[in-house]
Enzyme design. Structure first.
Site, PDB file in Angstrom:
ATOM      1  N   HIS A  45       0.868  -1.164   0.000  1.00  0.00           N
ATOM      2  CA  HIS A  45       0.000   0.000   0.000  1.00  0.00           C
ATOM      3  C   HIS A  45       0.909   1.219   0.000  1.00  0.00           C
ATOM      4  O   HIS A  45       1.994   1.205   0.566  1.00  0.00           O
ATOM      5  CB  HIS A  45      -0.879   0.009   1.255  1.00  0.00           C
ATOM      6  CG  HIS A  45      -1.757  -1.190   1.365  1.00  0.00           C
ATOM      7  ND1 HIS A  45      -2.892  -1.331   0.628  1.00  0.00           N
ATOM      8  CD2 HIS A  45      -1.641  -2.307   2.102  1.00  0.00           C
ATOM      9  CE1 HIS A  45      -3.451  -2.481   0.920  1.00  0.00           C
ATOM     10  NE2 HIS A  45      -2.706  -3.092   1.819  1.00  0.00           N
ATOM     11  N   LEU A  46       0.443   2.269  -0.609  1.00  0.00           N
ATOM     12  CA  LEU A  46       1.265   3.468  -0.652  1.00  0.00           C
ATOM     13  C   LEU A  46       1.489   4.006   0.752  1.00  0.00           C
ATOM     14  O   LEU A  46       0.576   4.074   1.563  1.00  0.00           O
ATOM     15  CB  LEU A  46       0.597   4.526  -1.523  1.00  0.00           C
ATOM     16  CG  LEU A  46       0.522   4.170  -3.002  1.00  0.00           C
ATOM     17  CD1 LEU A  46      -0.209   5.261  -3.758  1.00  0.00           C
ATOM     18  CD2 LEU A  46       1.901   3.964  -3.580  1.00  0.00           C
TER      19      LEU A  46
END
Length: 122
Positions: A45-46
């Protein structure tokens, strides 16, 4: 391409033979970059795009901009080695407490210590 592995070699799955940098004139950097963009994704995930200390302060306030906070995984200063869910919840709860003016209990307050903590299992 090694003869010792010929027994185990199956049909090439991806990228197709046109992307083979050793045998194809069509295998340009741009073509390979395009294939990677179309065929891959990040399992992460960013996070860390607004790193605390560089873009925000410890309360999520964006440096140099009034009335703007970032309260998500993007302010983590470095990527965690595990899932982002729990650290993001903790970070958001701590910053929410700061926004609401809630402070941690004083360290001078008494802590409960079981009288047999050294000999009994929890």
């Amino acid at each position: 391409q090694q003869p010792a592995f010929a027994t185990y070699k199956g049909k090439r799955l991806a990228p197709d033979a046109e992307m083979d940098v050793l045998s194809s004139s069509k295998a340009s950097d741009e073509a390979i970059d395009g294939w990677v963009r179309e065929s891959s994704h990040s399992a992460y995930h960013l996070s860390c795009t607004c790193a605390m200390g560089k873009v925000t302060d410890s309360s999520g306030r964006v440096l140099g901009i009034d009335n703007l906070r970032v309260v998500d995984a993007s302010i983590m200063p470095s990527m965690t080695s595990g899932n982002l869910n729990a650290p993001t919840i903790m970070l958001a709860e701590k910053i929410a407490d700061d926004i609401l003016g809630r402070r941690l209990a004083s360290e001078a307050e008494d802590w409960y210590v079981h009288p047999e903590w050294e000999t009994k299992q929890r």
